[in-house]
Enzyme design. Structure first.
Site, mmCIF file in Angstrom:
data_model
loop_
_atom_site.group_PDB
_atom_site.id
_atom_site.type_symbol
_atom_site.label_atom_id
_atom_site.label_comp_id
_atom_site.label_asym_id
_atom_site.label_seq_id
_atom_site.Cartn_x
_atom_site.Cartn_y
_atom_site.Cartn_z
ATOM 1 N N ARG A 118 -60.449 39.170 -12.918
ATOM 2 C CA ARG A 118 -59.051 39.451 -13.258
ATOM 3 C C ARG A 118 -58.946 39.833 -14.629
ATOM 4 N NH1 ARG A 118 -55.076 34.262 -13.304
ATOM 5 N NH2 ARG A 118 -56.157 33.784 -15.359
ATOM 6 N N ASP A 128 -42.579 28.533 -9.539
ATOM 7 C CA ASP A 128 -43.535 28.497 -10.518
ATOM 8 C C ASP A 128 -43.715 29.751 -11.232
ATOM 9 O OD1 ASP A 128 -45.620 28.466 -12.374
ATOM 10 O OD2 ASP A 128 -46.622 26.873 -11.644
ATOM 11 N N PHE A 181 -51.823 27.908 -7.551
ATOM 12 C CA PHE A 181 -52.515 27.403 -8.722
ATOM 13 C C PHE A 181 -52.960 25.962 -8.448
ATOM 14 C CE2 PHE A 181 -53.343 25.841 -12.927
ATOM 15 C CZ PHE A 181 -54.359 27.027 -13.507
ATOM 16 N N TYR A 220 -47.389 29.595 -22.862
ATOM 17 C CA TYR A 220 -48.752 30.055 -23.735
ATOM 18 C C TYR A 220 -49.298 31.331 -22.985
ATOM 19 C CZ TYR A 220 -51.025 27.281 -20.114
ATOM 20 O OH TYR A 220 -51.234 26.373 -18.866
ATOM 21 N N LYS A 221 -48.575 31.723 -22.123
ATOM 22 C CA LYS A 221 -49.361 33.058 -21.356
ATOM 23 C C LYS A 221 -48.534 34.318 -21.688
ATOM 24 C CE LYS A 221 -50.989 30.361 -17.398
ATOM 25 N NZ LYS A 221 -50.636 29.814 -15.965
HETATM 26 C C1 LIG Z 1 -51.130 28.496 -15.773
HETATM 27 C C2 LIG Z 1 -50.557 27.843 -14.669
HETATM 28 C C3 LIG Z 1 -50.285 26.485 -14.815
HETATM 29 C C4 LIG Z 1 -50.645 25.622 -16.077
HETATM 30 O O1 LIG Z 1 -50.328 24.371 -15.919
HETATM 31 P P1 LIG Z 1 -50.515 23.371 -17.004
HETATM 32 O O2 LIG Z 1 -49.748 22.284 -16.728
HETATM 33 O O3 LIG Z 1 -49.869 24.151 -18.406
HETATM 34 O O4 LIG Z 1 -51.922 23.288 -17.334
HETATM 35 C C5 LIG Z 1 -49.145 25.827 -13.665
HETATM 36 N N1 LIG Z 1 -49.070 26.570 -12.661
HETATM 37 C C6 LIG Z 1 -49.501 28.043 -12.516
HETATM 38 C C7 LIG Z 1 -48.984 28.772 -11.400
HETATM 39 C C8 LIG Z 1 -50.123 28.597 -13.491
HETATM 40 O O5 LIG Z 1 -50.647 29.866 -13.397
#
Ligand SMILES: *Cc1c(COP(=O)(O)O)cnc(C)c1O
Length: 412
Positions: free
Chosen positions: A371, A197, A126, A222-223
């Site tokens: 997705r 992560d 990501f 938040y997911k």
């Molecule tokens: C959603 C997601 C993030 C989001 O990071 P934020 O700091 O909350 O914007 C980071 N890493 C991964 C792998 C994600 O899927």
């Protein structure tokens, strides 16, 4: 399609997780396949936020730091997440964003491995993960970021110069799951640390950080954890590192005695040292309330439902839409797959827009991935079967081939 709908009804009738759907607000008629981006709102959250605002804030004011437990919230909310990642009470700190926590973790790892100056990162990770590594490398002289290319074995990227490996447990695009224990063992054999992560893991896919002997982990709330937009992220560090751990965002709330107001920074014991500044109380209250449900969930049954649901979706899409040339880019083997499924399709963006216009919400990840996320806590198999019927119809009728579905939004 009726065949899939009938099977879905049978699967729903036998689903031990199904009753939890009643805990969530579902907008009228919506089929929500994006709980991997922003989870549904638990119906009990608004009252809790209102109580925090009108009671703890309006009436309690400064006293609520103690009387309402605001000061300890980063750790008490973390205790609710701990069982989902195999951690113990007191080991998970909640606050800041995943991006910020990645920075803390990577910097702390470099500090724990003096003489090693490389952050090895999955190049397909990501974006924010690699962006944060790049920012840290700019800040710390001599540090460089090295990338694993798609398909490249982790071991071939490791070397005596690598301090830390940064990986997602579940890939945000393909949903491929990394073997956490095997990768961690490889990394440790080469003297490095690993930062996982868990953004697409927690609340949908089994994870036991201590059993895998992992070093550090961060993740979103938040997911699949349904903490609400901008909910603070979590961070875990193996207790064996606590004593030596120094993270660079050494704010007063992670100090051993913040109200002594001394000049020198002295980290708090354990995971509390991961906290930086004043906790985001309103967001933490919403998250705390959203997390309460997890103590009641049979986690192995939830993870089994996730695999059954994604398998059901793959089979239904390939049966009904395969001839349109949609291509599965997620692993076919359920054990290697997280809780979302991606299909590449040349007009994927337009198809996703056409589905959204019909109340079936998925998302699009460039260059071509449609997705679809399957939050096992609240989705039903019947909703999944209905979503596939819509997808098949959009493809069969070329409903996607409409100028209004070609307009690119800022957030996809
Ligand atoms: C959603 C997601 C993030 C989001 O990071 P934020 O700091 O909350 O914007 C980071 N890493 C991964 C792998 C994600 O899927």
């Amino acid at each position: 399609m009726t065949d899939f709908l009938r099977r879905a009804a049978d699967l729903d009738a036998a689903d031990p997780i199904a009753p939890f759907a009643a805990e969530f607000h579902v907008p009228d008629g919506l089929i929500y396949l994006d709980g991997n981006s922003l989870g549904l709102m638990p119906t009990r959250v608004p009252a809790r936020v209102a109580e925090t605002a009108t009671g703890e804030w309006a009436e309690g004011l400064i006293r609520s730091w103690t009387s309402a437990g605001w000061f300890t919230m980063p750790m008490t909310v973390g205790d609710r997440i701990a069982p989902l990642i195999g951690a113990s009470a007191g080991e998970v700190a909640v606050g800041d964003s995943t991006s910020v926590n990645l920075f803390k973790g990577l910097a702390a790892a470099l500090h724990l491995r003096p003489g090693r100056h490389v952050v090895l990162a999955d190049g397909a990770n990501f974006p924010t993960d690699v962006y944060m590594a790049q920012g840290l490398a700019d800040l710390v002289p001599g540090t460089t970021v090295r990338y694993l290319e798609p398909g490249q074995p982790v071991s071939s990227g490791l070397g005596d110069d690598v301090a830390v490996l940064l990986l997602s447990h579940v890939d945000y695009r393909t949903a491929r799951v990394r073997d956490m224990a095997a990768v961690t063992a490889d990394v440790h054999a080469r003297g490095a640390l690993v930062l996982w992560d868990l953004s697409h893991t927690t609340g949908a896919v089994a994870c036991d950080l201590p059993a895998a002997d992992a070093d550090m982990a961060v993740g979103c709330t938040y997911k699949y954890l349904n903490g609400g937009p901008g909910a603070p992220a979590f961070m875990w560090v193996h207790p064996r590192h606590h004593e030596a751990l120094r993270q660079p965002l050494s704010g007063w709330m992670g100090h051993a005695a913040p109200f002594d107001f001394t000049r020198g920074y002295a980290p708090a014991a354990g995971a509390r040292r991961l906290v930086c500044g004043t906790p985001q109380v309103l967001s933490l209250a919403a998250l705390d309330e959203a997390l309460a449900v997890w103590a009641l969930v049979d986690l192995p049954a939830l993870y089994a439902k996730s695999r059954a649901m994604t398998s059901f979706f793959v089979e239904a899409v390939e049966t009904r839409c395969g001839h349109h040339g949609v291509t599965l880019i997620s692993p076919r083997e359920p054990a290697e797959r997280g809780s979302h499924v991606s299909f590449d399709y040349a007009h994927g963006y337009e198809v996703v827009q056409a589905l959204i216009a019909r109340g079936v919400i998925g998302d699009f990840r460039a260059p071509a991935a449609m997705r679809f996320g399957f939050a096992p806590l609240y989705l039903s198999f019947t909703q999944v079967a209905r979503a596939v019927a819509h997808l098949a119809d959009v493809l069969d009728t070329r409903a996607w081939d409409d100028p209004r579905f070609r307009v690119r939004a800022v957030v996809t």
